[in-house]
Enzyme design. Structure first.
Site, short mmCIF file in Angstrom:
data_model
loop_
_atom_site.label_atom_id
_atom_site.label_comp_id
_atom_site.label_asym_id
_atom_site.label_seq_id
_atom_site.Cartn_x
_atom_site.Cartn_y
_atom_site.Cartn_z
N TYR A 584 0.74 -1.12 0.01
CA TYR A 584 -0.03 -0.14 -0.04
C TYR A 584 0.76 1.29 0.05
CZ TYR A 584 -3.58 3.53 1.83
OH TYR A 584 -4.23 4.50 1.61
N LYS A 588 1.65 4.79 -2.69
CA LYS A 588 1.29 6.17 -2.30
C LYS A 588 2.59 6.99 -2.12
CE LYS A 588 -3.06 5.82 -1.02
NZ LYS A 588 -3.98 6.86 -1.43
#
Length: 686
Positions: A584, A588
């Site tokens: 994740y 990002k």
């Protein structure tokens, strides 16, 4: 036109309102007012009015004769008894003996004799209703009637169609002077069934609500019958390009041209929402070779002036593949329009002795040959009203031209209505919200952060497009917002889905000013062991998804030429990675750099790019189960995990929404990353 009076419905209205203590005559007045107001060929957007003369008790308990008249700006289609404002009648009647009544005094009279002091202002035409003796009076701006009287020989046509059944009042601006002129015309023949106000509309009278209403329908029907006879061919077509560009490609150019750059300071452009209309009748009208002549004014009745302005903006036909020349022509046309409007204001303001404050000089109606028309407004509601009125003007002018030659009120008369304080009062005096005239698109809008952001931007006055891969969720949130908010299906991992979604935004609102790129999902795993497919899925959504929607937004913003704002939901993971959260955090981190790259590449175009680094927000991404997993990974309780920050406070979706809103309003900030995490020094940016 057919009467829609139904005895059963009328009786039901009387019975329903009787439970609230409403008298039968008032109930029937409301019933027929709604019948009139629900027919757009008779009444549009607060226009028209009705009245009833009856008896009521005042606050002292004395029974007095009153005029119950529609309140200013009330919608006849949905009016309730409280919308019929009761005013003592005898004092109003005495005013007829006066030679003049100043606007300030008339405004005081509107309030001076109210039965209920907290009631809204009565219609600006309340004195006309008071000066004629009939118990029931109806007034509409029926299209068919307007087509007859917006003619050089309107008196001759009215005599032909109505004979002595109706009196003709020469044009006078609405207000005290018109009320006196109408009463004088009535006195010449008290047997008339109504009055036609030249270049304005029609009044009908009756002893009952049904009689006044059905006279209106019958007289309008006679006008419609006349319009069907001896029609000539109208609007010889002008030449058009081989292929006219589509509305969704043209709308951002029109919307951008119809703005005031830096009107509220550097970067604070005054923007408009655009509502598009097209169809056979509209295309025939805007495609005519003589459009500047017959379409040079859309004020078919004085009430339109405050909503449409006198003149529409007329643009050239946009050709597919050649929109750059169209953009240049549109900008030049708007500049000329604004200059002409300023001269119009200066000239007529001097004529009336000065003291007026110029309204914004932007057009409210735009005609585009080969394409259709646009209504412009500072909100989607106002744009829809302008488009509705423009469409009615097209129909009315078409009929007027078919039997004669369209001829409306003079420019001076138009100014006197547009700048009449009592007419402007219909628009209200509420302060504009900070994002009025702007359009925001929010991805992932069906989730907690997206929905909270949609609410925050709607409350700030923006028109909101809620995008989500789950259409039902987006539509649910749009319905909860109300207004013109729209839910749109959008899968940010699919280029075609993104393209279709942003095309619809441009088609719905005319363009886009703010993007909140919020869609995302979290994948976990130790980075040295995670499957490559998981990494690719995460990058597709959490990086390329942001890039796709930002590209689509920038394309629209560049067409508009009014800058814009890109806002990205990044994550504290971009700078402060957590254990087992690399799948994740890595995309990002790339998105954080994407924020800065857009700031660098498009700052010169006035497009700002900022991001929010939020942490631990309860949402579709951070579910209860996910919170348990992350708390376990960090070796803390769930409560301590959610409030594990310097302030020891849980951060909510509403907090993130307010950060996005703040960034949208900061016109001189770009490349910024705002942390919304309760305080985490390890995630703080230098």
């Amino acid at each position: 036109m057919q009467s829609r009076w139904v005895d059963r419905d009328a009786t039901a209205a009387v019975d329903r309102y009787a439970t609230s203590g409403v008298a039968p005559d008032v109930a029937l007045r409301v019933y027929t007012t709604r019948l009139l107001g629900s027919d757009p060929a008779l009444v549009l957007h607060g226009g028209g009015n009705t009245s009833l003369k009856t008896r009521m008790r005042d606050l002292a308990g004395d029974e007095v004769e009153v005029l119950c008249v529609k309140g200013t700006g009330a919608d006849m289609a949905t009016i309730e008894p409280a919308g019929m404002v009761a005013v003592k009648l005898d004092p109003l009647k005495t005013l007829r003996a006066r030679a003049d009544l100043a606007d300030d005094d008339m405004a005081r009279v509107q309030r001076a004799f109210l039965i209920e002091p907290s009631a809204p202002n009565p219609s600006v035409e309340f004195l006309l209703h008071a000066f004629v003796p009939h118990a029931f009076v109806d007034h509409t701006h029926a299209n068919a009637i307007i087509s007859l009287i917006d003619q050089p020989d309107s008196a001759k046509l009215c005599e032909e169609v109505f004979g002595g059944r109706i009196g003709l009042v020469p044009y006078v601006r609405p207000g005290f002077g018109l009320a006196k002129a109408a009463a004088a015309t009535f006195d010449e023949n008290p047997k008339v069934e109504g009055l036609i106000l030249d270049k304005h509309g029609i009044f009908t009278f009756g002893a009952s609500a049904k009689e006044a209403y059905e006279r209106m329908i019958e007289l309008v029907s006679r006008a419609e019958e006349r319009l069907s006879k001896n029609r000539k061919t109208v609007f010889a077509a002008a030449a058009l390009p081989p292929q006219v560009a589509p509305h969704e490609a043209v709308a951002p150019i029109v919307r951008g041209a119809c703005s005031l750059k830096n009107a509220g300071g550097e970067g604070a452009h005054r923007r408009m929402i655009a509502e598009f209309r097209t169809g056979g009748a509209i295309l025939n009208f805007v495609g005519g070779a003589e459009l500047p002549r017959y379409g040079g004014s859309v004020v078919i009745t004085p009430d339109y002036a405050i909503r449409t302005k006198r003149k529409p903006l007329i643009l050239p036909a946009p050709e597919t593949g050649k929109l750059d020349p169209f953009k240049t022509a549109a900008a030049q046309a708007v500049a000329a329009y604004v200059d002409t409007y300023k001269k119009y204001f200066e000239s007529h303001n001097a004529r009336v002795g000065g003291g007026k404050r110029m309204l914004d000089p932007l057009p409210r109606v735009v005609f585009v040959p080969g394409l259709g028309l646009y209504g412009l407004g500072r909100s989607a509601k106002d744009a829809r009203i302008a488009a509705d009125l423009a469409e009615a003007a097209v129909a009315t002018i078409t009929d007027a031209e078919a039997i004669g030659r369209f001829h409306t009120i003079t420019e001076a008369d138009d100014f006197d209505v547009e700048y009449w304080p009592m007419e402007q009062a219909k628009l209200g005096k509420t302060k504009e919200p900070p994002l009025a005239g702007q359009v925001v698109a929010i991805t992932g809008a069906g989730g907690a952060i997206g929905a909270a952001t949609a609410r925050a931007f709607a409350n700030a006055g923006a028109e909101v497009a809620l995008l989500d891969v789950n259409l039902a969720a987006a539509e649910k949130e749009a319905k909860a917002l109300g207004g013109a908010a729209v839910g749109i299906a959008c899968d940010v991992t699919d280029a075609a889905s993104v393209r279709n979604a942003f095309t619809r935004i441009a088609a719905t609102f005319g363009g886009l000013d703010i993007l909140v790129s919020n869609a995302g999902a979290a994948w976990q795993g130790r980075i040295g062991e995670v499957d490559e497919e998981i990494l690719r899925k995460s990058f597709e959504l959490n990086f390329f998804g942001h890039q796709r929607v930002a590209q689509a937004a920038v394309q629209i913003m560049l067409k508009q030429g009014t800058g814009g704002c890109l806002l990205f939901n990044v994550s504290k993971q971009a700078v402060n990675p957590g254990p087992n959260f690399g799948p994740y955090g890595l995309p990002k981190a790339a998105t954080l750099l994407l924020v800065r790259q857009y700031a660098v590449d498009y700052g010169a175009d006035g497009i700002r790019s900022n991001g929010v680094n939020a942490d631990r927000i309860r949402s579709g991404l951070l579910t209860d189960d996910f919170i348990k997993e992350r708390a376990k990974a960090r070796g803390v309780s769930e409560k301590d995990y959610m409030s594990g920050n310097l302030l020891q406070r849980e951060v909510t979706a509403d907090d993130v929404a307010q950060a996005f809103l703040h960034q949208a309003l900061e016109l001189k900030t770009t490349g910024d990353i705002t942390t919304v995490d309760g305080g985490n020094i390890a995630a703080a940016l230098r």
